[in-house]
Design an enzyme around this catalytic site. Structure first.
Site, mmCIF file in Angstrom:
data_model
loop_
_atom_site.group_PDB
_atom_site.id
_atom_site.type_symbol
_atom_site.label_atom_id
_atom_site.label_comp_id
_atom_site.label_asym_id
_atom_site.label_seq_id
_atom_site.Cartn_x
_atom_site.Cartn_y
_atom_site.Cartn_z
ATOM 1 N N CYS A 87 0.852 -1.187 0.000
ATOM 2 C CA CYS A 87 0.000 0.000 0.000
ATOM 3 C C CYS A 87 0.890 1.241 0.000
ATOM 4 C CB CYS A 87 -0.899 0.023 1.233
ATOM 5 S SG CYS A 87 -1.782 -1.531 1.541
ATOM 6 N N ARG A 88 0.272 2.389 0.013
ATOM 7 C CA ARG A 88 0.929 3.674 0.234
ATOM 8 C C ARG A 88 0.107 4.411 1.280
ATOM 9 N NH1 ARG A 88 5.930 3.639 -1.696
ATOM 10 N NH2 ARG A 88 5.559 1.690 -0.565
#
Length: 276
Positions: free
Chosen positions: A2-3
């Site tokens: 993810c970010r």
């Protein structure tokens, strides 16, 4: 993978940090520049923010990609906050889909996100699951590794640990059970940001006047502090956090502390005496 991103500072529109910069979290959902695992973060997104006078954050989460949600575009344009946490999701194999699996996870005043993956999920951490009270296991928001890691962190917070200790001990426990895990954790209560760099990139920006679009750091709220998986622009004052590090930030300060790797401790332990 993810970010994610957390912000503390003067009250600003969410979109000024999350959408408008040239390499914003919004753009990182389809074009991350420093992501080491996976290429598209389209399995959900969310943002949690604090309103003045209320310690309990609001959240907006969806199961689809952030670029397909016109309601978020409107929300980000008009909602202002001096503290928020947002994430775009690339789901770990074997994890549940849906809005409930999208960060940020929340309890009371806390917001939490996990950038990474628990190796061998879920069998690798079966013994750790037994360390949680049964009610906590039954209350997991989603059947995914991030929700489980959040349950471990929250159990420590409720036992009285501060944010840094809760994250450090959780990372150590999960890394010991599943050594190849990537455990970049991000936690805020609206007054502090705590994060770990463990297996993926983490950066921070803590400079007067260094928000996008000329946002004004001279207003009440302190120096803007941004902690993110990767920079949202090319300014050279972004600082990369070394791997195996705990970051603790307030509105005036950022501190970095090395984290111990349980594999190193096991390697340096003296051999056991043979039994007689």
């Amino acid at each position: 993978m993810c970010r994610h991103l957390a912000f503390l500072g003067p009250e600003e529109p969410l979109g000024g940090v999350l959408v408008e910069p040239p390499h914003s979290l919004y753009r990182q959902s389809w074009a991350p520049r420093k992501q080491r695992h996976g290429t598209v973060n389209a399995d959900g997104f969310g943002v949690g923010w604090y309103a003045e006078g209320d310690p309990v954050p609001a959240r907006y989460r969806r199961a689809g990609p952030i670029w397909g949600d016109q309601s978020f575009a409107d929300l980000a344009r008009v909602v202002r906050s001096g503290a928020f946490l947002a994430a775009v999701r690339d789901a770990t194999e074997g994890s549940a889909a849906g809005e409930a699996a999208a960060a940020p996870f929340a309890a009371g005043r806390w917001l939490f996100s996990h950038n990474g993956a628990v190796a061998g999920w879920p069998r690798s951490v079966a013994d750790l699951a037994g360390s949680l009270p049964p009610a906590e296991l039954l209350s997991l928001e989603a059947r995914c590794d991030s929700a489980f890691v959040w349950a471990l962190v929250l159990d420590r917070l409720r036992a009285g640990d501060d944010g840094g200790q809760a994250l450090a001990d959780t990372v150590a426990a999960v890394a010991a059970a599943a050594p190849a895990s990537r455990l970049n954790l991000l936690l805020t209560n609206g007054e502090t940001i705590t994060a770990t760099a463990w297996g993926d990139t983490l950066w921070y920006l803590a400079e007067p006047g260094r928000l996008p679009q000329g946002l004004d750091s001279a207003r009440p709220g302190g120096i803007p502090i941004v902690v993110a998986s990767e920079p949202y622009d090319d300014d050279p004052r972004w600082q990369e956090v070394p791997d195996r590090t705990l970051l603790a930030a307030t509105r005036t300060d950022v501190q970095l502390t090395p984290l111990k790797d349980p594999r190193d401790e096991m390697a340096s332990a003296p051999p056991e005496e043979p039994s007689t």
